[in-house]
Design an enzyme around this catalytic site. Structure first.
Site, PDB file in Angstrom:
ATOM      1  N   GLU A 152      94.577 135.297 -54.094  1.00  0.00           N
ATOM      2  CA  GLU A 152      93.847 134.546 -53.080  1.00  0.00           C
ATOM      3  C   GLU A 152      94.674 134.387 -51.802  1.00  0.00           C
ATOM      4  O   GLU A 152      95.855 134.067 -51.859  1.00  0.00           O
ATOM      5  CB  GLU A 152      93.476 133.162 -53.635  1.00  0.00           C
ATOM      6  CG  GLU A 152      92.630 132.337 -52.675  1.00  0.00           C
ATOM      7  CD  GLU A 152      92.320 130.952 -53.220  1.00  0.00           C
ATOM      8  OE1 GLU A 152      91.388 130.313 -52.700  1.00  0.00           O
ATOM      9  OE2 GLU A 152      93.011 130.503 -54.159  1.00  0.00           O
ATOM     10  N   CYS A 162      89.343 131.451 -57.243  1.00  0.00           N
ATOM     11  CA  CYS A 162      90.172 130.320 -57.656  1.00  0.00           C
ATOM     12  C   CYS A 162      89.393 129.152 -58.273  1.00  0.00           C
ATOM     13  O   CYS A 162      89.026 129.218 -59.433  1.00  0.00           O
ATOM     14  CB  CYS A 162      91.033 129.859 -56.488  1.00  0.00           C
ATOM     15  SG  CYS A 162      92.469 128.864 -57.018  1.00  0.00           S
ATOM     16  N   LYS A 165      83.717 131.705 -51.181  1.00  0.00           N
ATOM     17  CA  LYS A 165      84.061 130.726 -52.216  1.00  0.00           C
ATOM     18  C   LYS A 165      83.102 129.543 -52.186  1.00  0.00           C
ATOM     19  O   LYS A 165      82.890 128.912 -51.149  1.00  0.00           O
ATOM     20  CB  LYS A 165      85.498 130.258 -51.993  1.00  0.00           C
ATOM     21  CG  LYS A 165      86.066 129.346 -53.067  1.00  0.00           C
ATOM     22  CD  LYS A 165      87.543 129.103 -52.789  1.00  0.00           C
ATOM     23  CE  LYS A 165      88.201 128.213 -53.823  1.00  0.00           C
ATOM     24  NZ  LYS A 165      89.650 128.048 -53.545  1.00  0.00           N
TER      25      LYS A 165
END
Length: 291
Positions: free
Chosen positions: A40, A150, A113
């Protein structure tokens, strides 16, 4: 599929980080990797340890300089690359965005995300607008990639929605580490839980999982905390949660892992979880909490 992973310790020198990644991408391609997954926000330090408006200067458009840089590598080496970028969508609107680069250097797809954390040293809500592209697999020449980022990895709903739309592989670029005030025992419990929940996504959906974390220590520029010791431990597991590869918790790693995507079909025949789902009884999942 031969999958390459790069677990790297980053510094404040963004160009050096990118050049080291380029060298490792080339090395993995020479070893036969077809898909290469990066961690990331891999171009620089994890800047979310503080809330600083000047950090927005790092953001870039998509397409932009990074997609051009990694696109050239993908085209020269004939590999698919999963990147993770700080996207400037427009003035005042920014995302934490994974971009998949096809073998010909073009953008195969993007994922913004969806789950954004806001914890000490992880002030991501200050920087990132939650994604608005949904949970949709990205179609590539290698197959359908369920790319998430994540904090998304803790949510079974995200993995399930990717699986229900035909994802053949779940991919998680990641940046997570230890809080220095926690005891060593608590730190290990957290790292174990992090891996366990993702291996659970593999089992529940009958799909391999690829998770690539950063590694090494990054100080807190504000000095309000002791910084983050990223715990590495990148891993690849199969559709029954079986570990194919696990990186060091403290050292960089660059590896190629062979994953048989056809195995998922057989595992799903043995364990037909999708068949036995009671979709007529799940409407309450849309509620925040059931009082």
């Amino acid at each position: 599929m031969k999958i390459g992973i790069i677990q790297q310790h980053n510094t404040a020198n963004r160009e050096d980080n990118k050049q080291r990644l380029a060298e490792k991408i080339s090395q993995l391609a020479k070893q036969g990797a077809e898909l290469i997954v990066l961690q990331e926000l891999h171009n620089g330090l994890y800047f979310c340890q503080t809330e600083d408006v000047n950090q927005f200067d790092q953001a870039e458009p998509i397409p932009g300089p990074s997609t051009e840089f990694y696109g050239l590598l993908a085209r020269q080496l004939g590999v698919v690359i999963v990147t993770s970028l700080f996207e400037r969508r427009t003035s005042g609107l920014y995302h934490n965005t994974a971009v998949v680069i096809e073998k010909d250097g073009t953008i195969a797809g993007m994922y913004r995300k969806m789950h954004i954390p806001d914890d000490p040293a992880y002030y991501e809500k200050f920087y990132f607008t939650p994604g608005d592209m949904g949970f949709r697999p990205i179609h590539t020449s290698l197959g359908k990639l369920g790319v998430l980022v994540c904090w998304d990895q803790w949510y079974p709903e995200a993995a399930r929605l990717m699986a229900l739309q035909g994802a053949e592989l779940l991919v998680y670029p990641t940046a997570i580490g230890y809080e220095s005030s926690d005891t060593p025992e608590e730190q290990q419990r957290q790292r174990s839980a992090w891996q366990t929940v993702q291996r659970g996504h593999a089992v529940a959906n009958g799909l391999p999982v690829v998770t690539v974390n950063r590694v090494g220590y990054e100080p807190d520029p504000s000095h309000q905390t002791n910084g983050i010791q990223f715990w590495g431990s990148s891993f690849v597991c199969g559709p029954q949660g079986e570990l194919y590869h696990e990186s060091s918790a403290a050292e960089e790693d660059c590896a190629v892992i062979d994953v048989d995507l056809k195995r998922s079909e057989q595992v799903r025949r043995w364990w037909p979880f999708l068949r036995d789902r009671r979709i007529d009884q799940y409407s309450n999942i849309l509620l925040r909490y059931i009082d």
